[in-house]
Scaffold this motif. Structure first.
Motif, short mmCIF file in Angstrom:
data_model
loop_
_atom_site.label_atom_id
_atom_site.label_comp_id
_atom_site.label_asym_id
_atom_site.label_seq_id
_atom_site.Cartn_x
_atom_site.Cartn_y
_atom_site.Cartn_z
N VAL A 33 0.84 -0.86 0.59
CA VAL A 33 0.25 -0.45 -0.11
C VAL A 33 0.78 1.22 0.40
O VAL A 33 1.70 1.42 0.38
CB VAL A 33 -0.87 -0.02 0.90
CG1 VAL A 33 -0.23 0.17 2.63
CG2 VAL A 33 -1.67 0.80 1.29
N GLY A 34 0.00 1.94 -0.40
CA GLY A 34 1.33 3.75 -0.89
C GLY A 34 0.68 4.58 0.95
O GLY A 34 -0.06 5.17 0.65
N VAL A 35 1.81 4.21 1.75
CA VAL A 35 1.23 4.91 2.97
C VAL A 35 3.17 5.04 3.23
O VAL A 35 3.51 4.38 3.40
CB VAL A 35 0.75 4.04 3.74
CG1 VAL A 35 1.02 4.52 5.52
CG2 VAL A 35 -0.52 3.54 3.80
N THR A 129 -2.99 1.71 -14.52
CA THR A 129 -3.65 2.31 -13.44
C THR A 129 -4.18 1.90 -12.08
O THR A 129 -3.55 0.46 -12.19
CB THR A 129 -4.74 2.98 -14.45
OG1 THR A 129 -5.28 4.37 -13.09
CG2 THR A 129 -6.20 2.13 -14.19
N TRP A 130 -4.14 2.74 -11.36
CA TRP A 130 -4.90 2.20 -10.21
C TRP A 130 -5.44 1.33 -9.91
O TRP A 130 -6.53 1.44 -10.99
CB TRP A 130 -5.18 3.16 -8.63
CG TRP A 130 -5.46 3.36 -8.24
CD1 TRP A 130 -4.71 2.92 -7.12
CD2 TRP A 130 -6.27 3.54 -7.17
NE1 TRP A 130 -5.09 2.65 -5.00
CE2 TRP A 130 -5.93 3.64 -5.74
CE3 TRP A 130 -7.51 4.53 -7.42
CZ2 TRP A 130 -7.34 4.00 -4.76
CZ3 TRP A 130 -8.31 4.82 -6.28
CH2 TRP A 130 -8.67 4.59 -5.55
N PRO A 131 -4.80 -0.06 -9.22
CA PRO A 131 -6.36 -0.62 -9.23
C PRO A 131 -7.99 -0.48 -9.28
O PRO A 131 -8.96 -1.15 -9.75
CB PRO A 131 -5.58 -2.16 -8.94
CG PRO A 131 -4.42 -1.88 -8.24
CD PRO A 131 -4.07 -0.23 -8.40
N ALA A 213 -3.28 12.72 -6.29
CA ALA A 213 -3.54 12.44 -4.84
C ALA A 213 -2.25 12.22 -4.00
O ALA A 213 -2.08 12.12 -3.32
CB ALA A 213 -3.87 10.98 -5.25
N TYR A 214 -1.17 12.75 -5.10
CA TYR A 214 0.30 13.55 -4.38
C TYR A 214 0.89 14.57 -4.27
O TYR A 214 2.11 14.38 -4.79
CB TYR A 214 1.15 11.93 -5.09
CG TYR A 214 0.65 10.95 -5.08
CD1 TYR A 214 0.50 10.05 -4.03
CD2 TYR A 214 -0.50 10.18 -6.11
CE1 TYR A 214 0.07 8.78 -3.74
CE2 TYR A 214 -1.17 8.45 -5.80
CZ TYR A 214 -0.23 8.16 -4.81
OH TYR A 214 -1.06 6.59 -4.58
N GLN A 215 0.06 15.67 -4.92
CA GLN A 215 0.69 16.98 -5.00
C GLN A 215 1.74 17.41 -3.62
O GLN A 215 1.67 17.31 -2.68
CB GLN A 215 -0.61 17.92 -4.26
CG GLN A 215 0.44 19.76 -4.76
CD GLN A 215 -0.94 20.62 -4.60
OE1 GLN A 215 -2.29 20.50 -4.60
NE2 GLN A 215 -0.96 21.21 -5.76
N SER A 245 -4.81 12.55 1.97
CA SER A 245 -4.26 11.52 1.95
C SER A 245 -3.03 11.34 2.46
O SER A 245 -2.33 11.40 3.66
CB SER A 245 -5.00 9.84 1.90
OG SER A 245 -6.09 10.14 1.67
N LYS A 246 -2.25 11.95 1.54
CA LYS A 246 -0.89 11.95 1.97
C LYS A 246 -0.08 12.63 1.94
O LYS A 246 0.74 12.27 2.70
CB LYS A 246 -0.01 11.10 0.47
CG LYS A 246 -1.13 10.15 -0.27
CD LYS A 246 -1.47 8.41 -0.01
CE LYS A 246 -2.50 8.25 -0.93
NZ LYS A 246 -2.01 6.35 -0.94
N ASN A 247 -0.24 13.99 1.31
CA ASN A 247 0.47 15.39 1.71
C ASN A 247 0.41 15.40 2.93
O ASN A 247 1.22 16.60 3.04
CB ASN A 247 0.30 16.15 0.09
CG ASN A 247 -1.21 16.12 0.48
OD1 ASN A 247 -1.86 16.39 1.08
ND2 ASN A 247 -0.81 17.56 -1.25
N GLY A 373 4.10 -6.16 -9.64
CA GLY A 373 5.07 -5.62 -9.66
C GLY A 373 5.52 -4.27 -8.53
O GLY A 373 7.02 -3.46 -8.46
N ARG A 374 4.49 -3.46 -8.35
CA ARG A 374 4.06 -2.16 -8.47
C ARG A 374 5.15 -2.69 -6.67
O ARG A 374 4.93 -3.20 -5.64
CB ARG A 374 2.62 -1.36 -8.15
CG ARG A 374 3.15 -0.65 -7.68
CD ARG A 374 1.67 0.21 -7.20
NE ARG A 374 1.91 0.12 -5.68
CZ ARG A 374 0.66 1.35 -5.11
NH1 ARG A 374 -0.42 1.35 -5.43
NH2 ARG A 374 -0.05 0.26 -3.90
N ILE A 375 6.10 -1.13 -6.61
CA ILE A 375 6.89 -1.02 -5.00
C ILE A 375 6.62 0.32 -4.66
O ILE A 375 6.79 1.38 -5.77
CB ILE A 375 8.51 -1.07 -5.14
CG1 ILE A 375 8.79 -2.67 -5.69
CG2 ILE A 375 9.08 -1.22 -3.82
CD1 ILE A 375 9.98 -2.61 -6.08
C1 LMR Z 1 -2.13 2.80 -3.13
O1 LMR Z 1 -2.56 2.74 -4.41
O2 LMR Z 1 -1.90 1.87 -3.01
C2 LMR Z 1 -2.99 4.26 -3.08
O3 LMR Z 1 -3.23 4.54 -3.47
C3 LMR Z 1 -4.45 3.53 -1.33
C4 LMR Z 1 -4.88 2.38 -1.57
O4 LMR Z 1 -6.20 3.16 -1.74
O5 LMR Z 1 -5.16 2.18 -2.57
#
Ligand code: LMR
Length: 398
Positions: A33-35, A129-131, A213-215, A245-247, A373-375
């Motif tokens: 996850v993107g945290v 893209t983002w799933p 989502a990542y400004q 969420s992120k910034n 394969g996304r890290i």
């Molecule tokens: C991600 O892609 O890991 C983030 O955007 C969190 C999520 O909700 O999937």
């Protein structure tokens, strides 16, 4: 009634966190996850956020509902952060912003809005893209399509193919674009490329849906808006779903917004009335706390400076991890060239690891990576780098 159903598969990203939490291996690493993680491996509450929360708790007098479109202080601050206070879109009041529970909530409202006003509109998504993107638009009843984006041979944008495909999209369809820190690939368009995309969008009469989502995580808060500003030409219409969420590190608070940019102020007002209907039928009105944190910080010069420094700190640490990752893989004797990871931006990189290699990392080393394969580079730390790169060297056979 329910016996006829079989279980749905776990979520491609959040399902990994569920599995990670159950894993007893003390060396486990979650790069799914993107945290954001700091050097100690924690996802901290930002200092500016803590201060804002103290103020909010002191001043809070009620928990009554917010307006359907959210707090005016929040929506105004959002427009200023997106476009800059002096931008024509803000000055002419042809943008209407509504608070939403996260970027996902904003995207869902956008999808409901399109479905209601322009049913049958196809939403074109980058490949990959983002799933969650396909799921959001399909759940709202919209058909989806894809346009090429990633070139696995260069680990960059397949720009000619992308532009060619955009030029074939039927007029009136919607095209979803990641403003910066493309998720999952980590490769973004240059200003010149954005300009060319904006030309095609204008010529074809496409509706851009910008996922922002990542400004602040690529090159800077203002720098990262370059694509948005290229598309926000005089008279151009667009939808912007942004996330804090992120910034702001406000993952669990669900703070985001949908901004509709119309031809003029009256158009924006009309669109806001439809956005409000979509919100009312979806989540009624937004949660207050996360939005109050964001507007407290953005509207206070000292807190805002502190927050901007914290965003820069997170961005710099992620970029430092990108370099350390590439160096450590080299040290471990990995033959494959991973130097592209240091050039990419944002939380993610497409590593090129196969599903089998991803599975081996999880089974043998308790290292969790999305099956594509996304890290998540933002989950790496200096302390875990040696273990991580040795494991990758092993599964790659060096
Ligand atoms: C991600 O892609 O890991 C983030 O955007 C969190 C999520 O909700 O999937």
């Amino acid at each position: 009634m329910f016996e006829q159903f079989t279980p749905a598969p776990p979520d491609a990203i959040l399902g990994l966190t569920e599995a990670f939490k159950k894993d007893p291996n003390p060396r486990k690493i979650n790069l799914g996850v993107g945290v954001y993680k700091d050097e100690a491996g924690n996802t901290p509450v930002l200092r500016s956020v803590r201060k804002a929360e103290e103020r909010i708790l002191q001043a809070e007098k009620t928990k009554t509902y917010l307006p359907i479109e959210g707090s005016p202080a929040y929506t105004a601050a959002t427009q200023t952060l997106l476009f800059g206070a002096e931008h024509e879109v803000v000055q002419s009041q042809r943008a209407a912003t509504a608070q939403a529970p996260g970027g996902t909530g904003a995207l869902r409202v956008a999808a409901d809005l399109i479905h209601k006003l322009m049913p049958g509109t196809r939403v074109w998504l980058s490949n990959p893209t983002w799933p969650n993107h396909p799921g959001i638009f399909q759940a709202a009843g919209l058909p989806i399509g894809t346009y090429p984006y990633f070139d696995a041979t260069t680990n960059g944008v397949a720009f000619d193919a992308m532009l060619g495909a955009l030029a074939e999209i039927p007029s009136g369809d919607a095209v979803l674009l990641h403003v910066c820190c493309h998720n999952p690939t980590g490769v973004d368009l240059t200003r010149e490329q954005w300009h060319a995309v904006a030309d095609v969008v204008a010529e074809r009469g496409l509706l851009p849906i910008l996922d922002f989502a990542y400004q602040g995580f690529a090159n800077g808060l203002a720098e990262d808006a370059v694509g948005l500003l290229e598309l926000a030409r005089p008279g151009a219409e667009l939808l912007v779903a942004n996330s804090y969420s992120k910034n702001f590190g406000l993952y669990a608070e669900r703070a985001g917004a949908l901004t509709v940019v119309a031809k003029d102020a009256q158009g924006a007002e009309t669109m806001l009335s439809h956005v409000k209907q979509a919100i009312r039928a979806n989540f009624s009105n937004p949660p207050v706390h996360g939005g109050a944190i964001v507007s407290t910080i953005l509207n206070d010069p000292a807190l805002r400076r502190e927050w901007e420094d914290e965003v820069a700190e997170m961005r710099d640490r992620i970029n430092a991890m990108r370099h350390l990752f590439v160096e450590t893989l080299n040290e471990k004797g990995v033959q494959r060239d991973f130097s592209f990871i240091a050039r990419q931006r944002g939380m993610f990189s497409f590593s090129g690891l196969t599903p089998e290699q991803v599975k081996a990392l999880r089974d043998q080393y308790a290292i969790y990576i999305v099956g594509s394969g996304r890290i998540s580079v933002a989950g790496m730390t200096s302390d875990s780098m040696d273990y991580l790169c040795a494991a990758i060297a092993d599964v790659l056979g060096k």
